[in-house]
Motif scaffolding. Structure first.
Motif, PDB file in Angstrom:
ATOM      1  N   ALA A  35     -63.299 -76.164   0.225  1.00  0.00           N
ATOM      2  CA  ALA A  35     -63.023 -76.980  -0.963  1.00  0.00           C
ATOM      3  C   ALA A  35     -64.156 -77.972  -1.184  1.00  0.00           C
ATOM      4  O   ALA A  35     -64.378 -78.877  -0.384  1.00  0.00           O
ATOM      5  CB  ALA A  35     -61.696 -77.713  -0.796  1.00  0.00           C
ATOM      6  N   GLY A  36     -64.883 -77.780  -2.286  1.00  0.00           N
ATOM      7  CA  GLY A  36     -65.939 -78.718  -2.639  1.00  0.00           C
ATOM      8  C   GLY A  36     -65.390 -79.807  -3.546  1.00  0.00           C
ATOM      9  O   GLY A  36     -64.170 -79.961  -3.703  1.00  0.00           O
ATOM     10  N   ASP A  37     -66.260 -80.552  -4.164  1.00  0.00           N
ATOM     11  CA  ASP A  37     -65.828 -81.606  -5.075  1.00  0.00           C
ATOM     12  C   ASP A  37     -65.304 -81.040  -6.394  1.00  0.00           C
ATOM     13  O   ASP A  37     -64.428 -81.630  -7.029  1.00  0.00           O
ATOM     14  CB  ASP A  37     -67.004 -82.553  -5.363  1.00  0.00           C
ATOM     15  N   PHE A  38     -65.837 -79.866  -6.796  1.00  0.00           N
ATOM     16  CA  PHE A  38     -65.456 -79.290  -8.086  1.00  0.00           C
ATOM     17  C   PHE A  38     -65.013 -77.838  -8.002  1.00  0.00           C
ATOM     18  O   PHE A  38     -64.347 -77.344  -8.904  1.00  0.00           O
ATOM     19  CB  PHE A  38     -66.629 -79.412  -9.076  1.00  0.00           C
ATOM     20  N   HIS A  39     -65.393 -77.134  -6.949  1.00  0.00           N
ATOM     21  CA  HIS A  39     -65.030 -75.723  -6.808  1.00  0.00           C
ATOM     22  C   HIS A  39     -64.499 -75.460  -5.407  1.00  0.00           C
ATOM     23  O   HIS A  39     -65.063 -75.949  -4.427  1.00  0.00           O
ATOM     24  CB  HIS A  39     -66.243 -74.824  -7.076  1.00  0.00           C
ATOM     25  N   ASP A  40     -63.440 -74.684  -5.329  1.00  0.00           N
ATOM     26  CA  ASP A  40     -62.825 -74.337  -4.046  1.00  0.00           C
ATOM     27  C   ASP A  40     -63.070 -72.857  -3.771  1.00  0.00           C
ATOM     28  O   ASP A  40     -62.613 -71.982  -4.526  1.00  0.00           O
ATOM     29  CB  ASP A  40     -61.321 -74.618  -4.088  1.00  0.00           C
ATOM     30  N   LEU A  41     -63.777 -72.562  -2.694  1.00  0.00           N
ATOM     31  CA  LEU A  41     -64.158 -71.187  -2.403  1.00  0.00           C
ATOM     32  C   LEU A  41     -62.999 -70.327  -1.893  1.00  0.00           C
ATOM     33  O   LEU A  41     -63.014 -69.106  -2.062  1.00  0.00           O
ATOM     34  CB  LEU A  41     -65.283 -71.173  -1.356  1.00  0.00           C
ATOM     35  N   ALA A  42     -62.002 -70.947  -1.288  1.00  0.00           N
ATOM     36  CA  ALA A  42     -60.907 -70.180  -0.685  1.00  0.00           C
ATOM     37  C   ALA A  42     -60.125 -69.373  -1.726  1.00  0.00           C
ATOM     38  O   ALA A  42     -59.981 -68.150  -1.582  1.00  0.00           O
ATOM     39  CB  ALA A  42     -59.987 -71.104   0.110  1.00  0.00           C
ATOM     40  N   PRO A  43     -59.597 -69.998  -2.771  1.00  0.00           N
ATOM     41  CA  PRO A  43     -58.871 -69.197  -3.767  1.00  0.00           C
ATOM     42  C   PRO A  43     -59.778 -68.233  -4.528  1.00  0.00           C
ATOM     43  O   PRO A  43     -59.325 -67.151  -4.925  1.00  0.00           O
ATOM     44  CB  PRO A  43     -58.269 -70.254  -4.703  1.00  0.00           C
ATOM     45  N   LEU A  44     -61.039 -68.602  -4.714  1.00  0.00           N
ATOM     46  CA  LEU A  44     -61.975 -67.697  -5.380  1.00  0.00           C
ATOM     47  C   LEU A  44     -62.198 -66.450  -4.540  1.00  0.00           C
ATOM     48  O   LEU A  44     -62.261 -65.328  -5.067  1.00  0.00           O
ATOM     49  CB  LEU A  44     -63.301 -68.398  -5.649  1.00  0.00           C
ATOM     50  N   PHE A  45     -62.339 -66.635  -3.218  1.00  0.00           N
ATOM     51  CA  PHE A  45     -62.504 -65.486  -2.317  1.00  0.00           C
ATOM     52  C   PHE A  45     -61.291 -64.577  -2.412  1.00  0.00           C
ATOM     53  O   PHE A  45     -61.430 -63.345  -2.531  1.00  0.00           O
ATOM     54  CB  PHE A  45     -62.704 -65.964  -0.881  1.00  0.00           C
ATOM     55  N   ASP A  46     -60.084 -65.148  -2.347  1.00  0.00           N
ATOM     56  CA  ASP A  46     -58.864 -64.342  -2.381  1.00  0.00           C
ATOM     57  C   ASP A  46     -58.753 -63.573  -3.693  1.00  0.00           C
ATOM     58  O   ASP A  46     -58.350 -62.403  -3.708  1.00  0.00           O
ATOM     59  CB  ASP A  46     -57.639 -65.235  -2.188  1.00  0.00           C
ATOM     60  N   GLN A  47     -59.099 -64.226  -4.798  1.00  0.00           N
ATOM     61  CA  GLN A  47     -59.035 -63.581  -6.106  1.00  0.00           C
ATOM     62  C   GLN A  47     -60.027 -62.411  -6.188  1.00  0.00           C
ATOM     63  O   GLN A  47     -59.676 -61.304  -6.630  1.00  0.00           O
ATOM     64  CB  GLN A  47     -59.354 -64.600  -7.204  1.00  0.00           C
TER      65      GLN A  47
END
Length: 242
Positions: free
Chosen positions: A128-140
């Motif tokens: 989870a960054g300040d504006f983008h979260d990689l975890a849900p993006l990876f799952d999607q």
């Protein structure tokens, strides 16, 4: 043994005959001026890294200790590359070919992977960054393009923005790291998705040997990369950003 203790056991070691070798290659390359005094040591880098620093009349050389049992031509090639860089000369082709053959060999790549597992610094998994979260993006992306079958590596943002790299997958550490420069409000989500998708493809398609060299972006890799729905749009944005 703790990780810190493991690092403390690594010590810099003198390279036998290293000074004479560098002096010989200095002469062979036709470098101008008086040759410096060479101090040549092995250093426990986490990668195949070599450095040379000139301080007054002394050149301090550090060679990755993965070279400790390499053949003499490999040492000569590494010396030629470092000296050519320092004296702004073109490295002779035979040295480049010798060094390339060594670095691309299966034995060297396997040893590098093992070294990175023990020496490389793992970035804390904070998707989870300040504006983008990689975890849900990876799952999607995993569901949409990989049928949910891609094993999830560690996900993180770099500590500082990277100048020339947007993302990196390190198989030795099993982590995908994206440049902090992408975690900004003006970077669209589809751009972050594209860079993450690219690194996920590296998880699916490991670097392999092809035509006597390492291949990281095969034709199959490139074809799958273009399946990303916003591929052209993301490419245009990144070209403008650069």
């Amino acid at each position: 043994m703790t990780r810190a203790a493991t690092r403390r056991t690594h010590t810099t070691r003198h390279v036998p005959g290293g000074a004479q070798l560098f002096h010989r290659i200095f002469t062979r390359l036709g470098c101008h001026g008086r040759p410096p005094q060479f101090v040549v040591d092995f250093h426990p880098y986490a990668d195949l890294t070599h450095t040379i620093r000139l301080r007054e009349d002394t050149a301090y050389v550090r060679l990755s200790d993965i070279l400790h049992d390499a053949a003499l031509p490999v040492f000569e090639a590494a010396a030629a590359i470092l000296l050519s860089r320092m004296y702004r000369r073109k490295t002779p082709r035979e040295f480049l070919e010798t060094y390339r053959e060594f670095t691309y060999s299966r034995r060297t790549r396997a040893r590098l992977t093992n070294l990175r597992r023990t020496r490389a610094r793992r970035i804390p998994e904070l998707p989870a960054g300040d504006f983008h979260d990689l975890a849900p993006l990876f799952d999607q992306l995993n569901r949409e393009y990989f049928e949910g079958q891609l094993p999830r590596p560690r996900l993180a943002w770099s500590r500082r923005p990277w100048r020339s790299t947007l993302g990196h997958f390190d198989p030795a550490l099993n982590q995908i790291v994206l440049s902090r420069d992408l975690d900004r409000p003006r970077i669209p989500q589809y751009v972050v998705e594209y860079v993450l998708f690219h690194e996920m493809l590296h998880v699916k398609h490991p670097i392999k040997f092809a035509r006597c060299r390492l291949e990281s972006h095969s034709k199959k890799f490139r074809a799958e990369e273009k399946r990303y729905k916003n591929y052209t749009r993301a490419q245009k944005f990144l070209k403008h950003l650069a």
